[in-house]
Design an enzyme around this catalytic site. Sequence first.
Site, PDB file in Angstrom:
ATOM      1  N   ASP A 228       0.808  -1.225   0.000  1.00  0.00           N
ATOM      2  CA  ASP A 228       0.000   0.000   0.000  1.00  0.00           C
ATOM      3  C   ASP A 228       0.844   1.279   0.000  1.00  0.00           C
ATOM      4  O   ASP A 228       0.325   2.361   0.285  1.00  0.00           O
ATOM      5  CB  ASP A 228      -0.945   0.015   1.207  1.00  0.00           C
ATOM      6  N   GLU A 229       2.128   1.157  -0.330  1.00  0.00           N
ATOM      7  CA  GLU A 229       2.986   2.349  -0.268  1.00  0.00           C
ATOM      8  C   GLU A 229       4.063   2.292  -1.354  1.00  0.00           C
ATOM      9  O   GLU A 229       4.580   1.217  -1.663  1.00  0.00           O
ATOM     10  CB  GLU A 229       3.642   2.446   1.114  1.00  0.00           C
TER      11      GLU A 229
END
Length: 426
Positions: free
Chosen positions: A117-118
């Site tokens: 998610d990053e």
Amino acid sequence: MQIDYTKLPDYKILCVDLKSFYASVEAVELGLDPLHDMIAVVGDVTRRGGVVLAASPALKQRYQIQTGSRLYQIPTDDRRIHIAKARMGLYLEKSMQITHIYHRFAPLEAIQVYSIDEAWINVTGTENLFAQNGVPATARDIAMMIKRAIYKELGLLAAVGIGPNKFLAKVILDNYAKKTGLAAIHYPQIKQHLWPLPVQHIWGIGRRMQLNLNRMAIFTLGDIAKAPLRILSKRFGIIGEQMYYHAWGIDHSPVIVDPLAEARKGFSHGITLVRDYYQDEAAVVIYELTDMLARKLRQARAAAFTISLSLRFSKREDTPSFSKSTSLYSATNLSKTLYLACMELLSHSTDAPIRHISVGVTNMVHQDAIQVDLFDGIYHQKLYRLGLATDQIINDHGMSAIMRAASLTSAGTWLDRALKLGGHYE
């Protein structure tokens, strides 16, 4: 220390984070509001001790449920709370869709995925591609375009930190942008905005390092910047130097990568065990891990010269971690060869109870470079063809379709892994 920031690289780096990613994906799937509805994603919903993998902002705020909380800590009398079973396949699919969105704004070599998610995105040089009315786009403009695209297409909220290098973009994300949605920092603002931050809020500084720094009366990033470099270097080695220069906003880590070159550096697989294992049981797990590594090598048409084995022991034992590597006479992508090398490494370890095993390969070459001994050539080809056959079965039917008999014993982990994705059941 006096820094001439005009001589440092001044890139336009975005560090993008998807807010409460797993919980937000589940909210969108259920037609709920990711920000205002209370959602918890739990790894195993059948156990009261199941771990919370993500909680929506509303659930965090109202009941202080965080990542790492347990299922039994979630109130059962509030019907507004939605509990979702983790679906790692779905989250990976969404992560890939998000990466495709990033690719509209930067080439693949300028996108570095940090986690599911990053990611960092280097948008330096793309200003004219996204100009409005002849005015070049700023990094903030491009960040807003990315945020809007993710929300419009996937219903997910992203936070973006902007900085002249990866470290500053990450720290401004963690400490400011995750609260405001977007934040930027430039070199002249380091002392004002970053130096007051506690060391435990700084990316790369864990709990143990925090305690070590606190014992030296170092509590903030500014304290690190003001500490003598020679003291930090003597106490922590290269890590101490890195912390010092990071405190001054200096980061020379690459902002453009070759994805294929990164993959060629090496592979690794590891597992945290559910109970204590001793060496005879660990051998089963090591064979499973080398099977996975060998398959990955063959998929990449690669072979490795160096193999490493790492062990972490039970917390009940005051035994330091074990890590050792060895180089082979010839590069290989055969599980048996990797396994035998690992067993030789294992023989140098203490027989303390083991709770984590990791196997990795490095020094990789193309498989055409494999040199086979004249007398072992036929045997090597048999093992290689057997490996290709098992690879095909797994590709067609999944990991559970074929496994070693030892994996069916109490020490085996293969079947459990076959039912999971990303460490969790799909």
